[in-house]
Each structure stands twice: as structure tokens, then as C-alpha cells.
Design an enzyme around this catalytic site. Structure first.
Site, short mmCIF file in Angstrom:
data_model
loop_
_atom_site.label_atom_id
_atom_site.label_comp_id
_atom_site.label_asym_id
_atom_site.label_seq_id
_atom_site.Cartn_x
_atom_site.Cartn_y
_atom_site.Cartn_z
N ASN A 102 -10.09 -0.10 0.12
CA ASN A 102 -8.70 0.05 0.23
C ASN A 102 -8.39 -0.89 -0.86
O ASN A 102 -8.24 -2.15 -1.15
CB ASN A 102 -8.27 -0.93 1.33
N HIS A 125 -3.00 7.33 2.58
CA HIS A 125 -3.85 5.72 2.43
C HIS A 125 -4.92 6.03 2.41
O HIS A 125 -5.63 5.70 3.60
CB HIS A 125 -2.75 4.50 2.63
N CYS A 156 0.92 -0.78 -0.59
CA CYS A 156 -0.20 0.32 0.08
C CYS A 156 0.61 1.17 0.10
O CYS A 156 -0.01 2.20 -0.17
CB CYS A 156 -0.65 -0.44 1.16
N1 ACO Z 1 -18.09 -7.63 9.62
C1 ACO Z 1 -18.50 -8.70 10.90
N2 ACO Z 1 -17.84 -8.51 12.04
C2 ACO Z 1 -16.61 -8.36 12.29
C3 ACO Z 1 -15.76 -8.55 11.54
C4 ACO Z 1 -17.23 -7.93 10.09
N3 ACO Z 1 -16.33 -8.03 8.40
N4 ACO Z 1 -15.17 -8.69 10.88
C5 ACO Z 1 -14.48 -8.53 12.01
N5 ACO Z 1 -16.23 -8.55 12.78
C6 ACO Z 1 -16.23 -9.16 14.50
C7 ACO Z 1 -14.68 -10.15 15.24
O1 ACO Z 1 -15.08 -10.89 15.01
C8 ACO Z 1 -15.21 -9.55 16.46
O2 ACO Z 1 -15.73 -10.60 17.04
P1 ACO Z 1 -15.49 -11.02 18.34
O3 ACO Z 1 -15.26 -9.75 19.04
O4 ACO Z 1 -16.67 -11.46 18.78
O5 ACO Z 1 -14.19 -11.51 18.09
C9 ACO Z 1 -15.59 -8.04 16.52
O6 ACO Z 1 -15.82 -7.78 14.93
C10 ACO Z 1 -14.51 -7.37 16.67
O7 ACO Z 1 -12.52 -7.57 15.38
P2 ACO Z 1 -11.90 -6.64 15.34
O8 ACO Z 1 -10.16 -7.09 14.39
O9 ACO Z 1 -11.34 -6.16 16.44
O10 ACO Z 1 -12.27 -4.69 14.89
P3 ACO Z 1 -11.49 -3.70 15.31
O11 ACO Z 1 -12.21 -2.65 15.75
O12 ACO Z 1 -10.39 -4.18 15.45
O13 ACO Z 1 -11.85 -3.54 13.72
C11 ACO Z 1 -10.18 -3.41 11.44
C12 ACO Z 1 -11.31 -4.17 12.46
C13 ACO Z 1 -11.54 -2.45 10.96
C14 ACO Z 1 -9.56 -4.34 10.51
C15 ACO Z 1 -9.68 -2.55 11.99
O14 ACO Z 1 -8.19 -3.33 12.84
C16 ACO Z 1 -8.36 -1.91 11.42
O15 ACO Z 1 -8.61 -1.08 10.52
N6 ACO Z 1 -6.87 -2.02 10.90
C17 ACO Z 1 -6.29 -1.60 10.10
C18 ACO Z 1 -6.50 -2.71 8.88
C19 ACO Z 1 -5.80 -1.09 7.51
O16 ACO Z 1 -5.96 -0.42 7.55
N7 ACO Z 1 -5.20 -3.11 6.92
C20 ACO Z 1 -4.98 -2.16 6.11
C21 ACO Z 1 -3.28 -1.00 6.00
S1 ACO Z 1 -2.14 -1.63 5.27
C22 ACO Z 1 -2.98 -1.95 3.79
O17 ACO Z 1 -3.26 -0.91 2.98
C23 ACO Z 1 -2.44 -3.19 3.09
#
Ligand code: ACO
Length: 332
Positions: free
Chosen positions: A289, A259, A126
Site C-alpha cells: 500500500n 486504491h 490514500c
Molecule cells: N503477521 C501475523 N499475524 C498477524 C499480523 C501479521 N503481520 N497482523 C495481525 N496478526 C494477527 C493478529 O494479532 C490476530 O491474532 P489473534 O487472532 O491471535 O489476535 C490475527 O492475526 C487476526 O488479526 P486481524 O486484525 O483480525 O486480521 P484481519 O483478517 O482483519 O486482517 C488486515 C488484518 C489485513 C489489516 C485487514 O483488517 C485489512 O486489510 N484491513 C484493511 C486495511 C487497509 O486496507 N488499510 C488501508 C486502507 S486506507 C489506507 O490505505 C491508508
């Protein structure tokens, strides 16, 4: 490539921008419905609240990264008033290339109907577009190139595991391009690139091709929370560092184009830089993304809808797998 001798300081400047999205626009609800058919549960509410994403575009099965790159490149060339034949450097940033080799940049050169100029890919996930822009800037400043086509193009849908709801709702496909040309006026003011390989595992697609088979997983894997924490810290630090290099401060910025991964990371970065959120260019809601394509896609949207004007000061920032990050500060 034919160097041109100049007595004045030589800079690189964006001459034109372009972008392209594949036709299939998939809303969160449509994606949730598709996933539900396979027993994978998600919702529009969850995706919007955690990421700011409302829709993404997916390429058709026969559309490759260079197929998306071509119309983006043509639009950038047209905006720059440049013929493809005048380009003496093509760099494509991608992690989802058409094939193992030749490079997607060579495939794009072929589709543009030109030959002879240097063409190669940059793989920094990215951060790829910011890496490619920085390399092209250096080559133009040194006289090794005069007019460069820099494209971010991705078909991330190919490496998504649609059984993994924690990743498959986040990504989309698309391409963005800029034409960068030599100029006596800046242009790109400062760039900075970084990688910290201690974090190779937080975001990766670890499969490889060997012996006629895919060895390891061909699907994207991510530790979302680890990526989140790393991203917010490095994006603030590198932005401050390039501002300092150029002798500017946050107050001089007209636009921040980070990004486009997650609106919470983007707004968090803007707040740390004490920027009004009106100065944040965000297209993650419509694009998801798109990895290396995300920054040039957002740039082109903001140029074409008139928000970004000639003379504005822009901060472009990339962050992603590797772990890689970087920034480019420029006068548009
Ligand atoms: N739909 C519904 N529920 C979901 C989903 C979904 N798509 N995905 C995860 N959950 C659930 C999980 O199972 C978890 O459930 P649980 O509490 O029963 O275990 C709950 O939601 C919370 O999951 P988390 O992983 O803790 O959620 P978080 O608030 O951290 O959000 C996310 C996840 C959106 C991926 C976040 O961590 C994030 O944005 N991270 C950065 C990701 C990023 O920016 N990546 C790209 C950067 S680099 C690149 O671009 C390649």
C-alpha cells in the site's frame, strides 16, 4: 497561468503517465526476517493470505517524497511529449511530505528546474491522488490551467512502527504521476470526492511538531477491520455514482484501478460492481500500500505493459484516512 479562450467544450485528458519505485525491494520473507530480529513475528503466508502483498519497496534513509516524485514526473512528461517548462500547475498528493513546509510540490518544482507555475500539496491520505486529479480537472476545465502535473508520492516507511506487525507489513514507498492537459475531447468524464470525519480515528498518524519536539505518536495507527468494512461500502457507492453522472454503467468499464491496499477489498469492490476480475488492475502484490502513490503507480504499470490502451474507459478509486474516498471516471 494563462487561460485560453475556447468556444468548444473544454475537457482535461491524460497526456502521459510515469512512476518510480525506490531500489530496495523487500519481500515478505525478508521483512519477516528483519522483524524477527526485534522479536516481532509474522510470515509470508499470513501477509499473502490476508492482503495479497508479496513485496514492497522502501526508500533509502536520505530519499524524500520529492526525490521519488521527480523521476515519476519526468517519465510522465516524456510520455506526454511535454517539457517541464510547459506545465502551469503542479499538485503533489502526499501524507509524507519532505518537510512541514514548503510543500513537496514546491520541492518538486525546484528539482524539475522550473519556476513560476502554481504548486501545492493535497493531503487526503490514500485518496490523495484522486482528490488531486479532480482539482486539476476542475482547474483545467475552468481555464485556470492548461497543462498540469499531478503526482502521488509517499515514503510511508518513515511513519511505520516496525514493532507493530498489524500495520508495518502493509505499506511501501513509491511515486506515480500523470500529465493532464486541456482537450476538446474527454478525458475525465466525472469525478466525486467525499470525507466523513466521524472516522478520523480509524486510520491516523496523530503526532505533530511543537516546541521543537514531536507531540503525540509519529507512527501510523489503524483499526484494520473498521477500515476494511468502510472501504468496501464506499468504493462501490462512489463508483456507481460517477458512472451515473457520466451516463454510463459498469458494463462500459474496461478497467477498475482502485486504491491498492488489500487484494480482498479490491476484488470485493470489483465483484459488487459485477466486473470480471480480469478488468481489475492490481499491483498491490509488488508495491504494498503506497497510499497516494498507489493509483498512479498501478495506472502507469498497466499503461506501460500494454493492458490499458488509448480510448479505454477507466475507473480510478481512492479510499483512506480522514476518512476520505473518491472516484474519477475517464477515457484514457
Ligand atoms: N503477521 C501475523 N499475524 C498477524 C499480523 C501479521 N503481520 N497482523 C495481525 N496478526 C494477527 C493478529 O494479532 C490476530 O491474532 P489473534 O487472532 O491471535 O489476535 C490475527 O492475526 C487476526 O488479526 P486481524 O486484525 O483480525 O486480521 P484481519 O483478517 O482483519 O486482517 C488486515 C488484518 C489485513 C489489516 C485487514 O483488517 C485489512 O486489510 N484491513 C484493511 C486495511 C487497509 O486496507 N488499510 C488501508 C486502507 S486506507 C489506507 O490505505 C491508508
Amino acid at each position: 497561468m494563462s487561460p485560453i479562450a475556447t468556444s468548444t467544450t473544454r475537457y482535461s485528458r491524460i497526456l502521459g503517465t510515469g512512476s518510480f519505485l525506490p531500489a530496495d525491494r523487500v519481500t515478505n520473507q525478508a521483512l519477516a526476517d528483519r522483524l524477527a530480529a526485534d522479536g516481532v513475528e509474522t510470515s509470508d503466508d499470513w501477509i499473502v493470505e490476508r492482503t495479497g502483498i508479496r513485496a514492497r519497496h522502501f526508500a533509502a534513509p536520505d530519499q524524500t517524497a520529492s526525490d521519488l516524485a521527480l523521476p515519476a514526473a519526468q517519465a510522465a512528461l516524456e510520455a506526454a511529449g511535454i517539457a517541464a517548462e510547459e506545465i502551469d500547475l503542479i499538485i503533489v498528493a502526499t501524507s509524507t511530505p519532505d518537510m512541514v513546509f514548503p510543500s513537496t510540490a514546491c520541492m518538486l518544482q525546484k528539482k524539475l528546474g522550473v519556476h513560476g507555475c502554481a504548486a501545492f500539496d493535497v493531503q487526503a491520505v490514500c485518496s490523495g491522488f484522486v482528490y488531486a486529479l479532480s482539482v486539476a480537472d476542475s482547474m483545467i476545465k475552468s481555464g485556470a490551467a492548461n497543462k498540469a502535473l499531478i503526482v502521488g508520492a509517499e515514503v510511508f516507511s518513515r511513519i511505520l512502527d516496525f514493532k507493530d506487525r498489524t500495520t508495518c507489513v502493509l505499506f511501501g514507498d513509491g511515486a506515480g504521476a500523470v500529465v493532464l492537459g486541456a482537450s476538446s475531447e474527454p478525458g475525465i468524464l466525472a469525478t466525486e470526492l467525499h470525507a466523513d470525519s466521524r472516522h478520523v480515528d480509524v486510520l491516523c498518524t496523530p503526532g505533530t511538531v511543537a516546541g521543537g519536539q514531536v507531540l503525540g505518536s509519529p507512527f501510523l495507527k489503524m483499526d484494520g477491520q473498521a477500515v476494511f468494512k468502510l472501504a468496501v461500502g464506499v468504493l462501490e457507492k462512489v463508483a456507481r455514482s460517477v458512472l451515473e453522472k457520466a451516463g454510463l454503467t459498469e458494463a462500459d468499464l474496461d478497467w477498475l484501478i482502485p486504491h491498492q491496499a488489500n487484494i480482498r477489498i479490491m476484488q470485493g469492490t470489483a465483484k459488487k460492481l459485477k466486473l470480471d476480475l480480469n478488468k481489475l488492475i492490481a499491483t498491490v502484490d509488488e508495491h504494498g500500500n503506497t497510499s497516494a502513490a498507489s493509483v498512479p503507480l498501478a495506472l502507469d504499470v498497466a499503461v506501460r505493459n500494454g493492458r490499458i490502451q488509448r480510448g479505454d474507459t477507466l475507473m480510478l478509486e481512492g479510499v483512506g484516512g480522514g476518512f476520505t474516498w473518491g472516484a474519477a471516471l475517464l477515457k484514457y
